[in-house]
Motif scaffolding. Structure first.
Motif, PDB file in Angstrom:
ATOM      1  N   PHE A 161       0.829  -1.208   0.000  1.00  0.00           N
ATOM      2  CA  PHE A 161       0.000   0.000   0.000  1.00  0.00           C
ATOM      3  C   PHE A 161       0.862   1.256   0.000  1.00  0.00           C
ATOM      4  O   PHE A 161       0.540   2.234  -0.684  1.00  0.00           O
ATOM      5  CB  PHE A 161      -0.965   0.007   1.190  1.00  0.00           C
ATOM      6  N   LEU A 162       1.960   1.258   0.752  1.00  0.00           N
ATOM      7  CA  LEU A 162       2.837   2.424   0.777  1.00  0.00           C
ATOM      8  C   LEU A 162       3.492   2.667  -0.577  1.00  0.00           C
ATOM      9  O   LEU A 162       3.544   3.804  -1.050  1.00  0.00           O
ATOM     10  CB  LEU A 162       3.910   2.256   1.863  1.00  0.00           C
ATOM     11  N   VAL A 163       3.981   1.627  -1.209  1.00  0.00           N
ATOM     12  CA  VAL A 163       4.629   1.775  -2.515  1.00  0.00           C
ATOM     13  C   VAL A 163       3.641   2.313  -3.541  1.00  0.00           C
ATOM     14  O   VAL A 163       3.943   3.246  -4.292  1.00  0.00           O
ATOM     15  CB  VAL A 163       5.251   0.440  -2.985  1.00  0.00           C
ATOM     16  N   VAL A 164       2.449   1.748  -3.569  1.00  0.00           N
ATOM     17  CA  VAL A 164       1.453   2.194  -4.553  1.00  0.00           C
ATOM     18  C   VAL A 164       1.063   3.640  -4.290  1.00  0.00           C
ATOM     19  O   VAL A 164       1.040   4.461  -5.218  1.00  0.00           O
ATOM     20  CB  VAL A 164       0.211   1.269  -4.539  1.00  0.00           C
ATOM     21  N   THR A 165       0.757   3.982  -3.050  1.00  0.00           N
ATOM     22  CA  THR A 165       0.301   5.343  -2.776  1.00  0.00           C
ATOM     23  C   THR A 165       1.411   6.371  -2.976  1.00  0.00           C
ATOM     24  O   THR A 165       1.157   7.484  -3.425  1.00  0.00           O
ATOM     25  CB  THR A 165      -0.327   5.459  -1.373  1.00  0.00           C
ATOM     26  N   LEU A 166       2.655   6.009  -2.680  1.00  0.00           N
ATOM     27  CA  LEU A 166       3.757   6.959  -2.849  1.00  0.00           C
ATOM     28  C   LEU A 166       4.187   7.096  -4.309  1.00  0.00           C
ATOM     29  O   LEU A 166       4.798   8.089  -4.690  1.00  0.00           O
ATOM     30  CB  LEU A 166       4.954   6.547  -1.986  1.00  0.00           C
ATOM     31  N   SER A 167       3.849   6.118  -5.145  1.00  0.00           N
ATOM     32  CA  SER A 167       4.261   6.169  -6.545  1.00  0.00           C
ATOM     33  C   SER A 167       3.302   6.964  -7.427  1.00  0.00           C
ATOM     34  O   SER A 167       3.627   7.269  -8.570  1.00  0.00           O
ATOM     35  CB  SER A 167       4.403   4.749  -7.104  1.00  0.00           C
TER      36      SER A 167
ATOM     37  N   GLY B 137       1.957  10.122  -6.791  1.00  0.00           N
ATOM     38  CA  GLY B 137       2.175  11.555  -6.823  1.00  0.00           C
ATOM     39  C   GLY B 137       1.027  12.367  -6.242  1.00  0.00           C
ATOM     40  O   GLY B 137       0.851  13.530  -6.581  1.00  0.00           O
ATOM     41  N   TRP B 138       0.204  11.726  -5.408  1.00  0.00           N
ATOM     42  CA  TRP B 138      -0.897  12.426  -4.748  1.00  0.00           C
ATOM     43  C   TRP B 138      -0.370  13.376  -3.684  1.00  0.00           C
ATOM     44  O   TRP B 138       0.692  13.156  -3.107  1.00  0.00           O
ATOM     45  CB  TRP B 138      -1.821  11.424  -4.053  1.00  0.00           C
ATOM     46  N   SER B 139      -1.164  14.412  -3.367  1.00  0.00           N
ATOM     47  CA  SER B 139      -0.840  15.221  -2.199  1.00  0.00           C
ATOM     48  C   SER B 139      -1.282  14.442  -0.966  1.00  0.00           C
ATOM     49  O   SER B 139      -2.260  13.689  -1.018  1.00  0.00           O
ATOM     50  CB  SER B 139      -1.556  16.576  -2.265  1.00  0.00           C
ATOM     51  N   LYS B 140      -0.556  14.592   0.108  1.00  0.00           N
ATOM     52  CA  LYS B 140      -0.802  13.838   1.348  1.00  0.00           C
ATOM     53  C   LYS B 140      -0.971  12.339   1.046  1.00  0.00           C
ATOM     54  O   LYS B 140      -1.985  11.732   1.410  1.00  0.00           O
ATOM     55  CB  LYS B 140      -2.019  14.375   2.086  1.00  0.00           C
ATOM     56  N   PRO B 141       0.008  11.733   0.402  1.00  0.00           N
ATOM     57  CA  PRO B 141      -0.160  10.356  -0.074  1.00  0.00           C
ATOM     58  C   PRO B 141      -0.362   9.330   1.034  1.00  0.00           C
ATOM     59  O   PRO B 141      -1.051   8.329   0.812  1.00  0.00           O
ATOM     60  CB  PRO B 141       1.138  10.086  -0.842  1.00  0.00           C
ATOM     61  N   LEU B 142       0.206   9.553   2.194  1.00  0.00           N
ATOM     62  CA  LEU B 142       0.089   8.550   3.261  1.00  0.00           C
ATOM     63  C   LEU B 142      -1.338   8.408   3.767  1.00  0.00           C
ATOM     64  O   LEU B 142      -1.683   7.411   4.399  1.00  0.00           O
ATOM     65  CB  LEU B 142       1.027   8.881   4.418  1.00  0.00           C
ATOM     66  N   LEU B 143      -2.175   9.390   3.480  1.00  0.00           N
ATOM     67  CA  LEU B 143      -3.569   9.327   3.911  1.00  0.00           C
ATOM     68  C   LEU B 143      -4.507   8.900   2.793  1.00  0.00           C
ATOM     69  O   LEU B 143      -5.686   8.665   3.031  1.00  0.00           O
ATOM     70  CB  LEU B 143      -4.002  10.700   4.457  1.00  0.00           C
ATOM     71  N   ARG B 144      -4.009   8.793   1.584  1.00  0.00           N
ATOM     72  CA  ARG B 144      -4.875   8.429   0.453  1.00  0.00           C
ATOM     73  C   ARG B 144      -5.242   6.955   0.453  1.00  0.00           C
ATOM     74  O   ARG B 144      -6.343   6.580   0.113  1.00  0.00           O
ATOM     75  CB  ARG B 144      -4.201   8.795  -0.874  1.00  0.00           C
TER      76      ARG B 144
END
Length: 126
Positions: free
Chosen positions: A92-98, A100-107
């Motif tokens: 989940f971290l790799v996908v959300t950080l890849s 380019g969303w703002s505040k990715p850790l909460l997406r």
């Protein structure tokens, strides 16, 4: 009784319930109603069910480890469950950080539910 395993099992059951209830509403319904081709849609739907089963079984294993007398398989099983919850969190971290969303850790915050199970299971195994 191993309190770490019990805490991990109870937390894992909570994660499973959250996955089943929220995931069905927020992920499965939109997926099934989407215009995606049938085969990938059904594969993704089956994967969601597979993860549901995995989460419930993992929680049951952790509770069993908490209530059963330790055997030679207790620590390896606990490390296995901890490792696969770490792997889920990393996915989940790799996908959300890849993305380019703002505040990715909460997406895609699923990692915040998965990581505590891994930590508690590892603490019980240590």
């Amino acid at each position: 009784m191993n309190g770490w395993f019990l805490a991990a099992g109870i937390t894992a059951f909570g994660v499973a319930v959250a996955h089943i209830v929220a995931g069905h509403r927020d992920v499965v319904r939109p997926l099934v109603n989407s215009g995606l081709a049938d085969e990938p849609k059904r594969v993704l739907h089956a994967v969601w069910h597979m993860v549901s089963v995995d989460l419930v079984l993992s929680a049951a294993v952790l509770v069993h480890l908490a209530l059963a007398d330790g055997t030679s398989a207790t620590r390896p099983m606990a490390w296995f469950v901890a490792a696969h919850f770490v792997a889920y969190a990393i996915a989940f971290l790799v996908v959300t950080l890849s993305v380019g969303w703002s505040k990715p850790l909460l997406r895609l915050p699923q990692w915040m539910l998965l990581l505590p199970v891994a930590v508690l299971a590892a603490a019980g195994a240590a």
